[in-house]
Design an enzyme around this catalytic site. Structure first.
Site, short mmCIF file in Angstrom:
data_model
loop_
_atom_site.label_atom_id
_atom_site.label_comp_id
_atom_site.label_asym_id
_atom_site.label_seq_id
_atom_site.Cartn_x
_atom_site.Cartn_y
_atom_site.Cartn_z
NE ARG A 125 32.08 45.04 -44.08
CZ ARG A 125 32.07 44.59 -45.33
NH1 ARG A 125 31.21 44.33 -45.92
NH2 ARG A 125 29.90 44.35 -44.29
CE LYS A 147 51.34 55.10 -35.99
NZ LYS A 147 51.89 55.60 -34.58
CD GLU A 198 58.86 63.68 -37.94
OE1 GLU A 198 58.92 62.84 -37.48
OE2 GLU A 198 56.98 64.59 -37.36
CE LYS A 244 57.23 55.88 -40.47
NZ LYS A 244 56.19 56.28 -40.02
CD GLU A 254 52.72 53.15 -32.29
OE1 GLU A 254 53.03 53.82 -32.96
OE2 GLU A 254 52.45 54.31 -31.04
NE ARG A 261 54.29 52.48 -37.02
CZ ARG A 261 54.09 53.09 -38.28
NH1 ARG A 261 53.51 51.51 -38.77
NH2 ARG A 261 53.69 53.31 -38.81
CG ASN A 265 54.99 57.80 -31.20
OD1 ASN A 265 54.04 58.45 -32.60
ND2 ASN A 265 54.28 56.33 -31.04
CG HIS A 268 55.91 63.05 -32.74
ND1 HIS A 268 57.11 62.45 -32.48
CD2 HIS A 268 55.19 63.09 -34.06
CE1 HIS A 268 57.66 62.89 -34.28
NE2 HIS A 268 56.45 62.58 -35.05
CG HIS A 272 50.98 64.86 -31.56
ND1 HIS A 272 51.16 63.23 -30.96
CD2 HIS A 272 51.00 64.97 -32.18
CE1 HIS A 272 51.64 63.12 -32.33
NE2 HIS A 272 51.42 63.80 -33.56
CG HIS A 293 53.61 67.41 -37.34
ND1 HIS A 293 53.41 67.04 -36.24
CD2 HIS A 293 54.12 66.36 -37.79
CE1 HIS A 293 53.35 65.38 -35.87
NE2 HIS A 293 54.29 65.44 -36.98
N1 GLY Z 1 55.28 58.62 -37.15
C1 GLY Z 1 54.96 57.49 -36.79
C2 GLY Z 1 55.08 56.16 -36.93
O1 GLY Z 1 54.63 56.34 -38.43
O2 GLY Z 1 54.97 55.25 -36.86
#
Ligand code: GLY
Length: 390
Positions: A125, A147, A198, A244, A254, A261, A265, A268, A272, A293
């Site tokens: 956990r 993330k 990025e 960031k 998010e 947040r 994207n 993205h 994707h 990517h």
């Molecule tokens: N790579 C996008 C984020 O971390 O929200």
């Protein structure tokens, strides 16, 4: 030693990002500071592509503190960013009797950081994770913000598995991030450019986080960054992480429907959908397929800028500036042999960011500015995809 520290504050914990040359050699004391005790046992998940010297620096640093160290090597491919790899890491951790207060160290690019981070989030956990990104992309993006995820292979209508990117994961903030720019000297130009995609994306949204200068500064620093000038790299990485951190601090999980947040994207959702198309190559040389990517993000930024211009959300100069900046570092803004537009739109509708079957796209609305648009006209999305066909 020339280094910068960026503090990241989230409701799930605050942590430091250390950026500098040679900082991996002091990872053990930095980890002990973050943990509040010297670790007795450390589990390193190492990217198979990382030079042996980097692995040795991390092992030696922890061994000098008297910790026992186990290393588990994983391949840095999207196929290997899987439930099977996750299970193997968890089983190896259990076999080494990893305790709940023992840290996991992720040493590698974004794929390894995401997979090791998710293992740390799940194992008993949750155990502490230290992220040591070794690519520019992982330094400026993936290692910060908590993330973590693996891909999921889902049988498609024809029975063949479709890889849903980052479909199974968790938010799990690191206790420390150590970004050693010495790792970037061995990075291929192609991988380095992917990180710049990025950085350019961050410049396109930076005013939303109160930083009007990041975009123009990045454009002015690109030549020195490509030359791997150490001071420029430290500044580039620290500024991108600070941007960031501001965004993640405001909307860690998010959940802000107005953007937050989700602004990270930008490009993205297109990316994707493009990235899994295996025959695509950035420069026409089939040996270089598939896209990385960052290359898919570059195409996604170009498509998003085109979509925004066509819908009247921003002046065409935003699109031309984005295309010029991406192209100036050799990132693709157009691509040959893109699949049929309808298939890409379908893939976009499968993206994690789709809510209640409504497509949400982040689009630029001015220099450094972006917004989330729900249910954009599909014709505009189709035109945006067609705009990146070479
Ligand atoms: N790579 C996008 C984020 O971390 O929200």
């Amino acid at each position: 030693m020339n280094q910068r520290i960026v503090n990241v504050g989230t409701p799930d914990g605050d942590y430091r990002v250390v950026v500098g040359a040679g900082v991996l050699s002091s990872i053990a004391t930095a980890t002990a500071d973050a943990l509040g005790h010297e670790p007795a046992h450390v589990f390193i998940v190492a990217d198979a592509g990382v030079p042996e010297s980097a692995r040795a620096a991390v092992i030696d640093s922890f061994a000098a503190l008297g910790a026992s160290v186990h290393v588990h090597v994983v391949r840095p491919s999207e196929r290997d960013k899987s439930i099977e790899t996750l299970e193997a890491i968890l089983a190896a951790m259990a076999r080494t009797r990893h305790e709940r207060s023992d840290p996991v160290v992720a040493l590698g690019g974004g794929i390894v950081g995401d997979t090791a981070g998710f293992a740390a989030a799940c194992y008993r956990r949750g155990v502490p994770i230290v992220q040591c990104p070794t690519t520019l992309l992982a330094m400026v993006d993936a290692s910060v913000g908590g993330k973590t995820a693996v891909n999921l292979a889902v049988p498609g209508a024809d029975g063949a598995p479709e890889l849903r990117k980052n479909f199974v994961g968790a938010f799990h903030q690191p206790i420390l991030v150590v970004a050693d720019i010495a790792m970037l000297s061995t990075l291929s130009d192609r991988h380095f450019r992917c990180g710049l995609a990025e950085c350019i994306k961050h410049g396109m949204i930076a005013s939303e986080a109160g930083d009007d200068q990041l975009g123009p500064w990045t454009a002015s620093a690109l030549d020195a960054a490509i030359a791997r000038d150490a001071a420029t790299l430290i500044e580039l990485i620290a500024r991108n992480i600070a941007l960031k951190a501001t965004i993640v601090g405001r909307d860690t999980r998010e959940t802000d429907p107005a953007g937050g947040r989700m602004l990270l994207n930008l490009g993205h959702t297109f990316a994707h959908a493009i990235e899994p198309i295996h025959h695509l190559t950035p420069d026409g040389d089939a040996a270089h397929a598939p896209l990385h990517h960052g290359e898919a993000v570059s195409l996604g930024l170009a498509a998003a800028a085109h979509c925004a211009t066509a819908l009247g959300h921003c002046d065409s100069s935003v699109e031309s500036q984005a295309l010029e900046t991406l192209a100036s570092v050799g990132l693709p803004t157009r691509i040959r042999n893109l699949s049929e537009t309808g298939r890409i739109v379908d893939a976009m509708l499968h993206d994690k960011k789709v809510s209640g079957n409504t497509l949400r796209l982040v689009l630029p609305i001015g220099p450094g500015r972006a917004r989330v648009f729900s249910d954009p006209p599909i014709e505009a999305v189709r035109h945006a995809i067609d705009s990146i066909r070479a």
